[in-house]
Motif scaffolding. Structure first.
Motif, short mmCIF file in Angstrom:
data_model
loop_
_atom_site.label_atom_id
_atom_site.label_comp_id
_atom_site.label_asym_id
_atom_site.label_seq_id
_atom_site.Cartn_x
_atom_site.Cartn_y
_atom_site.Cartn_z
N ALA A 1 -4.09 -4.97 -0.48
CA ALA A 1 -4.90 -6.02 -1.13
C ALA A 1 -5.91 -5.37 -2.06
O ALA A 1 -7.08 -5.17 -1.71
CB ALA A 1 -5.60 -6.87 -0.06
N LYS B 1 1.64 -11.71 -5.23
CA LYS B 1 2.29 -11.78 -3.92
C LYS B 1 3.45 -12.78 -3.97
O LYS B 1 3.32 -13.85 -4.57
CB LYS B 1 1.28 -12.20 -2.85
CG LYS B 1 1.88 -12.32 -1.45
CD LYS B 1 0.82 -12.74 -0.45
CE LYS B 1 1.42 -12.96 0.94
NZ LYS B 1 0.41 -13.39 1.93
N LYS C 1 6.56 -4.00 0.37
CA LYS C 1 7.04 -5.06 1.27
C LYS C 1 6.54 -4.81 2.69
O LYS C 1 6.52 -3.66 3.14
CB LYS C 1 8.57 -5.11 1.24
CG LYS C 1 9.18 -6.22 2.10
CD LYS C 1 10.68 -6.29 1.92
CE LYS C 1 11.33 -7.25 2.93
NZ LYS C 1 10.92 -8.64 2.74
N THR D 1 -4.56 -9.34 6.78
CA THR D 1 -5.34 -10.18 5.86
C THR D 1 -6.32 -11.09 6.63
O THR D 1 -7.31 -11.53 6.06
CB THR D 1 -4.42 -11.05 5.00
OG1 THR D 1 -3.49 -11.74 5.84
CG2 THR D 1 -3.65 -10.20 3.98
N PHE E 1 6.93 -10.77 3.00
CA PHE E 1 6.34 -10.94 1.67
C PHE E 1 6.33 -9.61 0.94
O PHE E 1 6.44 -8.55 1.55
CB PHE E 1 4.92 -11.53 1.75
CG PHE E 1 3.95 -10.72 2.56
CD1 PHE E 1 3.30 -9.62 2.03
CD2 PHE E 1 3.67 -11.06 3.88
CE1 PHE E 1 2.40 -8.88 2.78
CE2 PHE E 1 2.77 -10.33 4.64
CZ PHE E 1 2.13 -9.24 4.08
N SER E 2 6.22 -9.69 -0.37
CA SER E 2 6.18 -8.49 -1.22
C SER E 2 5.01 -8.60 -2.17
O SER E 2 4.63 -9.70 -2.59
CB SER E 2 7.48 -8.34 -2.01
OG SER E 2 8.58 -8.16 -1.16
N TYR E 3 4.44 -7.41 -2.48
CA TYR E 3 3.32 -7.34 -3.42
C TYR E 3 3.71 -6.46 -4.60
O TYR E 3 4.50 -5.52 -4.46
CB TYR E 3 2.11 -6.64 -2.77
CG TYR E 3 1.27 -7.48 -1.86
CD1 TYR E 3 0.42 -8.46 -2.37
CD2 TYR E 3 1.28 -7.26 -0.48
CE1 TYR E 3 -0.38 -9.20 -1.53
CE2 TYR E 3 0.47 -8.00 0.36
CZ TYR E 3 -0.36 -8.97 -0.17
OH TYR E 3 -1.15 -9.70 0.67
N SER F 1 11.85 -12.09 -1.19
CA SER F 1 10.58 -11.77 -1.85
C SER F 1 10.65 -10.52 -2.72
O SER F 1 10.06 -10.48 -3.80
CB SER F 1 9.47 -11.61 -0.80
OG SER F 1 9.70 -10.48 0.03
#
Length: 535
Positions: A117, A414, A490, A84, A403-405, A468
C-alpha cells in the motif's frame, strides 16, 4: 496480584486458558484497570496459539483503551492475512484522537509493506514527520523497506540519503529493493559503497547482492561477494535455490564440504529448498538420507521440505509416511502441504484425512477449507462443497479474496477478480478481448478445469479471463510506454492459466512482466518464465 496474573499469562497454552483468565479479570472487576489486560490482548492478537478475532472482541470491551491496547491489535492485524485492516484501525485511532507512538507507526508501516500500500505508506511518512518521530532509526528503516517493496525505489533512496544514522538493516533494505526492482547496477554500487564505508555484509546483504549479480550475469562478481564462511555458503545456496538453479545449489553444497566447511542444518534446508524449486525429487530424498547419516538433526522445516517435494511429485503416500514417522509432533503446515498436494492430484481420501488432522489441531485457516472445497468441486461433489462451506460459516471462517496491485506514475491500482470498478474498466476489458483473440494463435486453450463452480464452459472461460492478475497486466499494457517492464503484485499464488497466458503476452507484446505472488517472483520474458514452469 499483577505479578501473579503475568505468570499465569505466560503459562497460557491455549485460547481456552486465555478466555478463562479474561473471565477472571472481568468477574473480579479488574479488567478495565489491570495492567495485564494489554498482555492478554497481545497474547490473543500476536501469538500463534491466539485468536485475532477474539482479541478484537476483548478490545471492544475496554472503556478507555490505552495506546498499548491499540498497538496490540494493530500489530496482530498487520501480520494477519488482511493487513489493510491494520491501516483502518490506525485511521480510527486518529479519528478518536488517540495518542500514536513510534510503535504504532512501525506496525502500520509493516502492514503497508505486506499490502504493498504505497499511497498509505506515503501518508504514514507525513504523519511520522508531523508527530516528530522521524529520527527513529528502526522506523526509518521500516519506511525505507516499505518504499522498496512497493516499487518506489526513488522514495526508498531518498529516505536512505536523509537518514542521520544507519544500521545494517537500512543498507540491506535498499540493496535488496534495488536488486528486486530491476536496478541491479545500482544495487551493486550500493553494496560496494557499503563496504567502502566500513560496514560488514551479513547473509541478507549477500543475498541481495547475489540477486543483483544473477540479473547482470556477473558470475565473477558473485564469486567475489562470496566470502567463505558458513553463513555466506548457506546464503549462496539459498540464492541459487530461489532462482531455481537446483543442480548448481547441490554442487555448491558438495564444494562446501570439500573446502572444509561442514554443512549445518541451514545448509541442508537451503539445498532441500533448491531441490523443491527445481523438482529434483530423487536428489532431494537422497540428500535428506545423507543428512540423517551425517548426524545433523533435522527439524520440522526439513521434514516439511521433503513432504512438499514428494507431494508435488504426486508421491502422496510417501509424503504421508514421512509425516507419520517424524520424531516430533507435526505442525499445521505439514498437513496443509499434504492437503495442497492432494488437491493437485485429486486424491480425495488423502485430502479428507489431512483436513481432519487440521480440524483436530484447531486450525481455522480459510485456505484449509477452500482447498477441501475445491477438491470436492473438481470431482463435481457439490453436496460436499456445500457441507464445507456450511462448516466455514459455522466457524466464521472468511475466504481471503484474491487481488492484484500495480503502480503507475505513483498511483496504486488494485484489481479483484471480475473487477469493473476501475475508471479505465472499459479499456481494460477491450484489451483483454484483444489478448484473448491473439493468444489463441499461439495454441492457448483455457484451463477451464481450474474453475470450480457448477457453471457452463463458456462462463468458465470468462471467469478465467478476468482474474485479477490478468486485469492488472491488461491495465499495464494500456497505461505504460511500449517496451517498458510491467510489475504486478498478487496476494495469493498465481494460477496455472494466468501463468500460461502471461507467458504468451510477454512474447506477443515484447514486454518483461514481473509478477510477485505469495510464494516467489515470476519474471516473464519472450514467452518464458524464470520459474521454469515449476512453482
Amino acid at each position: 496480584m499483577a505479578l501473579h496474573l503475568d505468570a499465569l499469562l505466560q503459562k497460557c497454552a491455549s485460547l481456552y486458558h486465555v478466555k478463562q483468565l479474561q473471565a477472571h479479570l472481568i468477574t473480579t472487576g479488574q479488567f478495565q484497570f489491570h495492567p495485564s489486560r494489554t498482555k492478554l490482548l497481545e497474547l490473543c492478537a500476536v501469538s500463534p496459539s491466539g485468536d485475532l478475532s477474539f482479541a478484537c472482541e476483548i478490545f471492544r470491551l475496554i472503556r478507555i483503551p490505552s495506546t498499548n491496547d491499540w498497538n496490540a491489535v494493530v500489530r496482530g492485524l498487520a501480520q494477519s492475512s488482511l493487513p489493510t485492516q491494520a491501516i483502518s484501525w490506525f485511521r480510527t485511532m486518529l479519528r478518536r484522537s488517540q495518542r500514536v507512538d513510534a510503535l504504532t507507526c512501525s506496525f502500520v508501516l509493516k502492514a503497508c509493506a505486506r499490502a504493498l500500500a504505497l499511497s498509505e505508506a506515503s501518508q504514514m511518512h507525513s504523519h511520522i514527520v508531523r508527530i516528530g518521530v522521524e529520527a527513529d532509526v528502526l522506523l526509518q528503516t521500516t519506511l525505507l523497506d516499505v518504499y522498496a517493496k512497493s516499487g518506489d525505489l526513488d522514495g526508498a533512496q531518498k529516505v536512505f540519503d536523509e537518514m542521520g544514522l544507519r544500521d545494517i538493516a537500512s543498507w540491506n533494505a535498499l540493496i535488496s529493493g534495488l536488486a528486486q526492482g530491476n536496478r541491479p547496477n545500482e544495487a551493486m554500487a550500493l553494496f560496494n559503497r557499503m563496504k567502502e564505508e566500513g560496514w560488514k555484509p551479513n547473509e541478507v546483504t549477500v543475498l541481495g547482492a547475489l540477486s543483483a549479480c544473477s540479473q547482470l550475469g556477473a558470475s565473477k562478481q558473485g564469486e567475489n561477494i562470496h566470502v567463505k564462511n558458513i553463513i555466506t555458503w548457506n546464503t549462496m545456496i539459498m540464492a541459487l535455490a530461489i532462482n531455481g538453479d537446483g543442480h548448481e545449489a547441490l554442487d555448491l553444497l558438495s564444494q562446501m564440504a570439500l573446502d572444509g566447511v561442514p554443512p549445518d542444518a541451514v545448509s541442508y534446508l537451503a539445498a532441500l529448498c533448491a531441490c523443491n524449486h527445481a523438482g529434483l525429487v530423487e536428489e532431494g530424498v537422497s540428500l535428506f538420507d545423507s543428512m540423517l547419516k551425517s548426524g545433523v538433526k533435522p527439524n520440522v522445516k526439513h521434514y516439511g521440505s521433503v513432504v512438499d517435494l514428494l507431494g508435488r511429485a504426486g508421491r502422496l503416500k510417501e509424503a504421508c509416511d514421512i509425516i507419520r514417522s517424524m520424531p516430533m509432533f507435526p505442525d499445521e503446515v505439514l498437513w496443509q502441504t499434504l492437503l495442497g498436494a492432494s488437491k493437485t492430484y485429486g486424491n480425495v481420501e488423502m485430502a479428507e484425512m489431512a483436513s481432519k488432522k487440521l480440524v483436530e489441531m484447531g486450525s481455522i485457516s480459510c485456505g484449509d477449507f477452500v482447498l477441501l472445497s475445491n477438491i470436492y468441486a473438481a470431482q463435481k461433489r457439490w453436496d460436499d462443497v456445500g457441507r464445507v462451506r456450511e462448516a466455514m460459516r459455522n466457524r466464521d471462517v472468511k475466504k481471503v479474496p484474491g487481488f492484484s496491485y500495480m503502480e503507475v506514475e505513483g498511483v496504486l491500482h488494485k484489481f479483484v477478480n471480475g473487477d469493473q470498478s476501475h475508471p479505465d474498466s472499459r479499456e481494460i476489458y477491450a484489451k483483454l478481448d484483444e489478448i484473448k483473440f491473439r493468444i489463441k494463435a499461439y495454441g492457448y486453450t483455457a484451463e477451464t478445469d481450474l474453475v470450480l463452480h457448477d457453471i457452463g464452459e463458456e462462463d468458465k472461460e470468462n471467469v478465467l479471463n478476468y482474474h485479477s492478475e490478468k486485469l492488472a497486466v491488461a491495465f499495464g499494457l494500456i497505461s505504460t510506454i511500449d517496451g517498458t517492464p510491467i510489475q504486478v503484485n498478487k496476494n495469493l499464488r498465481i494460477c496455472v492459466d494466468c501463468h500460461a497466458v502471461i507467458k504468451i503476452i510477454s512474447k506477443i507484446y515484447s514486454r518483461e512482466i514481473i509478477v510477485r505472488d505469495r510464494a516467489r517472483f515470476h519474471r516473464f520474458n519472450q514467452g518464458l518464465c524464470s520459474c521454469k514452469d515449476y512453482w
